[in-house]
Design an enzyme around this catalytic site. Structure first.
Site, PDB file in Angstrom:
ATOM      1  N   GLY A  43       0.877  -1.203   0.053  1.00  0.00           N
ATOM      2  CA  GLY A  43      -0.104  -0.082  -0.076  1.00  0.00           C
ATOM      3  C   GLY A  43       1.011   1.298  -0.081  1.00  0.00           C
ATOM      4  N   ASN A  44       1.815   1.177   0.691  1.00  0.00           N
ATOM      5  CA  ASN A  44       2.966   2.434   0.578  1.00  0.00           C
ATOM      6  C   ASN A  44       3.393   2.607  -0.737  1.00  0.00           C
ATOM      7  OD1 ASN A  44       2.749   3.193   3.401  1.00  0.00           O
ATOM      8  ND2 ASN A  44       3.692   1.269   3.820  1.00  0.00           N
ATOM      9  N   LYS A  84      -2.946  -4.506  16.294  1.00  0.00           N
ATOM     10  CA  LYS A  84      -2.541  -3.585  14.923  1.00  0.00           C
ATOM     11  C   LYS A  84      -3.256  -2.165  14.926  1.00  0.00           C
ATOM     12  CE  LYS A  84      -1.731  -3.299  10.569  1.00  0.00           C
ATOM     13  NZ  LYS A  84      -0.363  -3.599   9.953  1.00  0.00           N
ATOM     14  N   LYS A 142      -1.628  -8.161   4.579  1.00  0.00           N
ATOM     15  CA  LYS A 142      -1.683  -8.528   2.968  1.00  0.00           C
ATOM     16  C   LYS A 142      -0.879  -9.577   2.621  1.00  0.00           C
ATOM     17  CE  LYS A 142       1.329  -6.032   1.039  1.00  0.00           C
ATOM     18  NZ  LYS A 142       2.590  -6.474   0.612  1.00  0.00           N
ATOM     19  N   LYS A 153       6.639 -10.651   5.364  1.00  0.00           N
ATOM     20  CA  LYS A 153       6.824 -10.862   4.192  1.00  0.00           C
ATOM     21  C   LYS A 153       7.802 -12.314   4.115  1.00  0.00           C
ATOM     22  CE  LYS A 153       7.131  -6.396   2.406  1.00  0.00           C
ATOM     23  NZ  LYS A 153       6.129  -5.946   3.522  1.00  0.00           N
TER      24      LYS A 153
END
Length: 311
Positions: A11-12, A128, A210, A272
């Protein structure tokens, strides 16, 4: 023969300093030029994307306009709203770029519901942060009024925190796979997907990572490659130190050992790494790749770029 590839876009990478629609659309036009290189290389392309900055801004807008007559939308709905807006921008950019290079392919955005377990331990320990920073006094008032949980965030104030459960299924996986098998480029699992529970797919206030949602998608559609895009061309150990070392081809066992040694930052590179490991474990003989957007053009069956993770 075309192979399936899932590409997880952060998103960044869509939103930097300028949060306007125009700036985000311009960023995605640049991104689409890189993504189309995979289509040129005969990959069946499935795109997922983050939405952290976008959903955060939307929550601020919702909070600012909140009233009895115009109540703020809940988090699951805000995730759906950003899936739609980013999906619209990206599908538009991809369609235009495909046309510019003479490729006749359709692009479709799928508003995606991702199934989570209501008994996931994450619901017992929300971590979060979302929404605006508040003073401690205002945070306590909001907590008493709404029942939400607030935590102090890095000395900058108090923020609402929600659960981040692991995905266990993707409701639209069959639809996505059908589109891909028929040559349609799909955009799905935006922002980790809309978190839902139960047979009636009830939306819940949570945020799904994500990269974990993208791994689940890659597994369910039997992707041949799973590519996670980040800000660097390679994963490094001892990052930023004199003995910094980039990783090119690495096994699951080696990467798990590096993670256990604390080489990867939680909330940044670590998710990741964990998602890549999960894909390699779930799909023997296939590879996960962590790299940057600029490296996509060089990815092929004959040449390795970025950090390639295999079992």
């Amino acid at each position: 023969m075309e192979k399936k590839v899932v590409v997880a876009l952060g998103g960044n990478a869509i939103l930097s300093d300028d949060a306007s629609a125009q700036a985000q659309q311009e960023a995605l036009i640049k991104t689409s030029k890189h993504l189309v290189n995979l289509v040129k290389s005969d990959y069946k392309l499935i795109i997922s994307h983050g939405n952290g900055p976008q959903v955060g801004n939307l929550l601020l807008q919702q909070q600012a306009a909140n009233s009895e007559k115009n109540p703020a939308m809940p988090l699951d709905t805000c995730v759906a709203m950003t899936q739609g807006s980013i999906g619209y921008w990206l599908s538009n950019a991809m369609a235009n770029e495909l046309k510019a290079v003479g490729i006749e392919k359709e692009v479709a955005t799928i508003v995606t519901q991702v199934v989570v377990d209501p008994k996931d331990p994450a619901f017992e320990n929300p971590t979060k942060p979302i929404g605006p920073f508040l003073t401690e006094e205002l945070a306590k008032e909001e907590a008493e009024k709404t029942g939400a949980i607030f935590k102090e965030d890095a000395g900058r104030g108090w923020r609402k925190v929600v659960a981040s459960p692991k995905p266990i299924g993707i409701h639209e996986a069959h639809v996505i796979n059908t589109l891909v098998d028929n040559g349609v480029i799909t955009i799905s699992c935006g922002g980790g997907g809309i978190p839902v529970v139960g047979e009636n797919l009830q939306g819940v206030e949570a945020v799904i990572d994500k990269d974990f949602a993208s791994e689940k998608l890659a597994h369910l559609v039997q992707a041949d490659k799973f590519i996670i895009l980040t800000g660097v061309d390679y994963v490094y150990i001892n990052y930023g130190k004199e003995n910094e070392q980039k990783l090119t081809n690495v096994s699951v066992v080696e990467l798990e050992n590096f993670a256990a040694e604390g080489h990867f930052a939680p909330g940044s590179m670590l998710p990741k790494i964990e998602a890549a490991i999960q894909f390699a474990k779930n799909n023997p003989g296939k590879e996960a790749i962590i790299t940057s957007l600029d490296c996509l053009e060089a990815i092929s069956d004959d040449e390795s770029v970025g950090t390639v993770i295999t079992l």
